[in-house]
Design a protein around this motif. Structure first.
Motif, PDB file in Angstrom:
ATOM      1  N   THR A 178      -8.437   3.010   3.330  1.00 35.11           N
ATOM      2  CA  THR A 178      -6.797   3.037   3.907  1.00 35.11           C
ATOM      3  C   THR A 178      -6.536   4.432   3.577  1.00 35.11           C
ATOM      4  O   THR A 178      -6.893   5.176   4.630  1.00 35.11           O
ATOM      5  CB  THR A 178      -6.075   2.182   2.927  1.00 35.11           C
ATOM      6  N   SER A 183     -11.295   0.034  -1.249  1.00 31.67           N
ATOM      7  CA  SER A 183     -10.193  -0.112  -0.752  1.00 31.67           C
ATOM      8  C   SER A 183      -9.596   1.005  -0.219  1.00 31.67           C
ATOM      9  O   SER A 183      -9.067   1.237   0.779  1.00 31.67           O
ATOM     10  CB  SER A 183      -9.332  -0.904  -1.485  1.00 31.67           C
ATOM     11  N   SER A 190       0.796  -1.071   0.033  1.00 31.96           N
ATOM     12  CA  SER A 190      -0.149   0.056  -0.134  1.00 31.96           C
ATOM     13  C   SER A 190       0.782   1.104  -0.124  1.00 31.96           C
ATOM     14  O   SER A 190       2.020   1.256   0.103  1.00 31.96           O
ATOM     15  CB  SER A 190      -0.896  -0.046   1.326  1.00 31.96           C
TER      16      SER A 190
END
Length: 284
Positions: free
Chosen positions: A112, A108, A53
């Protein structure tokens, strides 16, 4: 506000007539990018997948001193969103997300760090190697699980390797920063002021040709340092994505400002000639 024609610098590869907008807010796009440049396709073919990430910091047109900038030698994994436009640091980009794979990406991201890579892509040249991080600053979930987003451009990056292509692109990237000019005595402040002066002249003459009342153009620099100002100028060259991409990829503020100065000067010359013709032949 859009000008009738932007005349690119001699180093440009443009083959069409773009416009110029000193207050750029692109319209929402509904892209369907399904193509990669040959270099990126080869990179993915030889690449093993590794999850990851992105964690990076923010920058803005309104900030004279960026803080906590990521190091240029950092390598991170970043989801990519190919679009037929170029996002610059500090610019605002509204997007409507409807395609299933990008709705997956948004689900997603919203859980995040809210950041993804916007990278220019078209059917002729494929997908570029250099893009800009877009940070979601506002979002609304619409019917049918669509999203409306307001994003802000942050750091630039260069794709070094593809991690995966499905359900959406994820790549390893390195951050890009402007290097000191080869000419250490380059007066960036003076150069930025020249570019601003050309921009004001272009806007003023464009308004005249468009039949709009002539008035003093507002302060365009807004206390920006030369580097963020050069990004702002590039973001106003709407309708010229390849020229914008070339400006985004430059790693020298002076070189970027000089290229923008040449483009604006060429545009001003064109508008001056058009204004002279209009004065001689008012009905044209």
């Amino acid at each position: 506000m859009a000008l009738p024609q932007l005349i690119p610098s001699s180093s440009s590869s443009l083959h069409h007539k773009p416009t110029f907008n000193p207050n750029p807010i692109p319209y929402p796009f509904n892209p369907n990018p399904n193509f990669l440049s040959p270099r990126l396709r080869r990179s993915h073919h030889h690449r093993r997948q590794r999850p990851g990430s992105l964690k990076c910091s923010a920058s803005s047109f309104s900030e004279r001193h960026p803080t906590n900038q990521p190091k240029s030698d950092d390598v991170v994994e970043l989801p990519l969103f190919p679009l037929p436009l170029v996002l610059f640091p500090g610019a605002i980009l509204p997007l409507q997300i409807f395609e299933f794979r990008y709705r997956m990406m948004m689900h997603s991201l919203l859980q995040t760090d809210l950041r993804f890579g916007v990278i220019y892509s078209d059917a002729v040249s494929g997908t570029a190697d250099v893009g800009c991080v877009g940070e979601i600053v506002k979002h609304e979930r619409l019917v049918d699980d669509r999203f409306f987003l307001i994003c802000k451009g942050q750091e630039r990056f260069r794709v070094t390797d593809l991690v995966r292509t499905k359900p959406y692109l994820v790549a390893e990237v390195k951050w890009l920063e402007d290097r000191p000019s080869n000419d250490g005595e380059e007066d960036l402040e003076a150069l930025a002021n020249e570019v601003e002066s050309y921009m004001k002249d272009v806007i003023r003459l464009s308004n005249r040709l468009g039949g709009k009342p002539e008035k003093d153009v507002q302060d365009l620099r807004r206390n920006l340092f030369p580097t963020p100002f050069s990004f702002f100028v590039g973001s106003t060259f709407e309708g010229a994505p390849r020229e914008q991409q070339a400006l985004l990829e430059l790693e020298d503020t002076a070189a970027r400002l000089k290229r923008e100065k040449e483009t604006l000067r060429n545009t001003l010359n064109y508008l001056t000639a058009a204004s002279a013709v209009k004065d001689v032949f008012p009905s044209t």
